[in-house]
Scaffold this motif. Sequence first.
Motif, PDB file in Angstrom:
ATOM      1  N   UNK A   8       1.132 -13.093 -19.781  1.00  0.00           N
ATOM      2  CA  UNK A   8       0.154 -12.333 -19.214  1.00  0.00           C
ATOM      3  C   UNK A   8      -0.398 -11.018 -20.188  1.00  0.00           C
ATOM      4  N   UNK A   9      -1.489 -10.490 -19.985  1.00  0.00           N
ATOM      5  CA  UNK A   9      -2.330  -9.508 -20.751  1.00  0.00           C
ATOM      6  C   UNK A   9      -2.662  -8.385 -20.005  1.00  0.00           C
ATOM      7  N   UNK A  10      -1.986  -7.339 -20.415  1.00  0.00           N
ATOM      8  CA  UNK A  10      -2.217  -6.079 -19.504  1.00  0.00           C
ATOM      9  C   UNK A  10      -3.285  -5.498 -20.259  1.00  0.00           C
ATOM     10  N   UNK A  11      -4.086  -4.545 -19.365  1.00  0.00           N
ATOM     11  CA  UNK A  11      -5.029  -3.671 -20.156  1.00  0.00           C
ATOM     12  C   UNK A  11      -4.674  -2.736 -20.924  1.00  0.00           C
ATOM     13  N   UNK A  12      -5.426  -2.684 -22.059  1.00  0.00           N
ATOM     14  CA  UNK A  12      -4.969  -1.760 -23.222  1.00  0.00           C
ATOM     15  C   UNK A  12      -5.077  -0.414 -23.054  1.00  0.00           C
ATOM     16  N   UNK A  13      -5.754  -0.062 -22.022  1.00  0.00           N
ATOM     17  CA  UNK A  13      -5.564   1.479 -21.667  1.00  0.00           C
ATOM     18  C   UNK A  13      -4.759   2.297 -21.100  1.00  0.00           C
TER      19      UNK A  13
END
Length: 112
Positions: A8-13
Amino acid sequence: MNHYETVFILNPVLSETQIEETVKKFEDFLITNGAKMVSKEDWGLKKLAYPIQHKKSGFYHLFEFQAPGEAIGPYELEFRRDERIMRFLTVKLDKHAIAWAEKRRTKLKANA
């Protein structure tokens, strides 16, 4: 018990604390639904091949686990509900993929 892998990919902010909380949330969700964690990997911030939600990068994580098949539906529903998750993919591993994942993990441990 089937063998699964989720990337899974989490938001970079997100802050480091928010990332840890999110990863812990999904790990706890799996464990409470009868899953056994095989491995967790933090792949860090990576550039995306194409923009997702107007973002060009994201924090990647990998879970490898054993779980009953009926636990996957609610697990993926949690991913869809969480706005911190940009993308996710859960796959059921066959015997060849399990062997490959084991080999990859031992190689990573040897290099660490």
